[in-house]
Write an enzyme that holds these catalytic residues in place. Structure first.
Site, PDB file in Angstrom:
ATOM      1  N   GLY A  67       0.846  -1.190   0.000  1.00 54.63           N
ATOM      2  CA  GLY A  67       0.000   0.000   0.000  1.00 54.63           C
ATOM      3  C   GLY A  67       0.880   1.237   0.000  1.00 54.63           C
ATOM      4  O   GLY A  67       2.029   1.183   0.434  1.00 54.63           O
ATOM      5  N   CYS A 113       5.815  -0.051   7.516  1.00 51.94           N
ATOM      6  CA  CYS A 113       5.463   1.091   6.682  1.00 51.94           C
ATOM      7  C   CYS A 113       6.664   1.435   5.818  1.00 51.94           C
ATOM      8  O   CYS A 113       7.797   1.410   6.298  1.00 51.94           O
ATOM      9  CB  CYS A 113       5.101   2.271   7.590  1.00 51.94           C
ATOM     10  SG  CYS A 113       4.633   3.761   6.693  1.00 51.94           S
ATOM     11  N   LEU A 114       6.420   1.747   4.553  1.00 50.25           N
ATOM     12  CA  LEU A 114       7.524   2.131   3.665  1.00 50.25           C
ATOM     13  C   LEU A 114       8.195   3.412   4.147  1.00 50.25           C
ATOM     14  O   LEU A 114       9.320   3.697   3.764  1.00 50.25           O
ATOM     15  CB  LEU A 114       7.016   2.308   2.227  1.00 50.25           C
ATOM     16  CG  LEU A 114       6.545   1.024   1.536  1.00 50.25           C
ATOM     17  CD1 LEU A 114       5.903   1.347   0.189  1.00 50.25           C
ATOM     18  CD2 LEU A 114       7.693   0.044   1.342  1.00 50.25           C
ATOM     19  N   HIS A 128      -4.647   1.867   7.367  1.00 42.77           N
ATOM     20  CA  HIS A 128      -3.281   2.383   7.513  1.00 42.77           C
ATOM     21  C   HIS A 128      -3.041   3.540   6.533  1.00 42.77           C
ATOM     22  O   HIS A 128      -2.478   4.575   6.910  1.00 42.77           O
ATOM     23  CB  HIS A 128      -2.294   1.226   7.263  1.00 42.77           C
ATOM     24  CG  HIS A 128      -0.842   1.596   7.287  1.00 42.77           C
ATOM     25  ND1 HIS A 128       0.038   1.115   8.242  1.00 42.77           N
ATOM     26  CD2 HIS A 128      -0.095   2.389   6.463  1.00 42.77           C
ATOM     27  CE1 HIS A 128       1.255   1.616   7.997  1.00 42.77           C
ATOM     28  NE2 HIS A 128       1.205   2.376   6.911  1.00 42.77           N
ATOM     29  N   GLU A 129      -3.492   3.366   5.289  1.00 42.56           N
ATOM     30  CA  GLU A 129      -3.248   4.407   4.268  1.00 42.56           C
ATOM     31  C   GLU A 129      -4.103   5.656   4.523  1.00 42.56           C
ATOM     32  O   GLU A 129      -3.638   6.776   4.298  1.00 42.56           O
ATOM     33  CB  GLU A 129      -3.514   3.872   2.859  1.00 42.56           C
ATOM     34  CG  GLU A 129      -2.714   2.634   2.446  1.00 42.56           C
ATOM     35  CD  GLU A 129      -1.226   2.725   2.689  1.00 42.56           C
ATOM     36  OE1 GLU A 129      -0.679   3.842   2.712  1.00 42.56           O
ATOM     37  OE2 GLU A 129      -0.614   1.659   2.883  1.00 42.56           O
ATOM     38  N   HIS A 154      -2.397   7.867   6.844  1.00 40.16           N
ATOM     39  CA  HIS A 154      -1.368   8.695   6.196  1.00 40.16           C
ATOM     40  C   HIS A 154      -1.967   9.996   5.664  1.00 40.16           C
ATOM     41  O   HIS A 154      -1.331  11.050   5.725  1.00 40.16           O
ATOM     42  CB  HIS A 154      -0.724   7.956   5.012  1.00 40.16           C
ATOM     43  CG  HIS A 154       0.405   7.043   5.387  1.00 40.16           C
ATOM     44  ND1 HIS A 154       1.552   7.478   6.015  1.00 40.16           N
ATOM     45  CD2 HIS A 154       0.577   5.710   5.194  1.00 40.16           C
ATOM     46  CE1 HIS A 154       2.374   6.457   6.200  1.00 40.16           C
ATOM     47  NE2 HIS A 154       1.808   5.366   5.721  1.00 40.16           N
TER      48      HIS A 154
END
Ligand code: ZN
Length: 195
Positions: free
Chosen positions: A46, A107-108, A149-150, A153
């Site tokens: 994601g 997380c990226l 999660h996204e 952000h």
């Protein structure tokens, strides 16, 4: 298409609230395509626009099993399997939510750090697709976790904000001390949890 740079914590740009997309222009479509390509390049599941320095309410997701065998088809719920991926959500909103689930999230934007996070087990969302059409989606499993999660952000929130202060501080001080590893040094299993 292009691979974009992904911002990492504690970059203050990750803490800003993203703006709604008013019309799905060619620029928005290009950004969405670049985000999908970037997500695949980073082996993530994601990615949210603010992570690539665009403060727009746009997210890309793909939780399907990969050739490397990170996930098995059996691990996907039937709801998840019924949803076409990669999935692009513009201005996503959670309309309904139930249940509780935990998953070891990464997380990226905080590569190689993981912790269990509590999320809703099932959500119903509304969003626009790349044609600018409004649609609703009911989803559970990893895809539901990933969407929550996204969306965080988009509101400037990271998964560490959902941990106890003790756990969050442990991760923050480790990052301060050790920074982030090279992407090549991360294992497939680690990468598969980064969203
Ligand atoms: Zn993330």
């Amino acid at each position: 298409m292009a691979i974009l740079d992904v911002l990492t914590f504690p970059d203050p740009r990750l803490r800003k609230k993203s703006k709604a997309i008013e019309s799905v222009t060619n620029e928005v479509k290009k950004l969405a395509n670049d985000m999908v390509e970037t997500m695949y390049d980073f082996n993530g599941i994601g990615l949210a626009a603010p992570q690539v320095n665009s403060l727009l309410r746009l997210i890309a997701l793909d939780t399907r099993p990969t050739k490397e065998g990170r996930y098995k088809n059996e691990d996907m719920t039937s709801l998840e399997q019924s949803i076409e991926q990669p999935l692009i959500l513009i201005n996503p909103e959670i309309l309904e939510k139930t249940g509780e689930t935990t998953y070891e999230e990464g997380c990226l934007s905080l590569p190689s750090y993981f912790e269990s996070v509590k999320r809703f087990d099932w959500i119903k969302i509304e969003a626009l697709n790349l044609k600018g059409e409004k649609f609703q989606l009911e989803v559970d499993g990893l895809l539901a976790i990933c969407i929550q999660h996204e969306i965080d952000h988009l509101d400037g929130k990271l998964f560490i904000d959902r941990l106890s202060p003790i756990k969050a501080n442990r991760i923050k001080s480790k990052i301060k001390k050790y920074g982030y590893p090279d992407r090549e040094d991360e294992t497939e299993e680690e990468l598969s949890k980064e969203l």
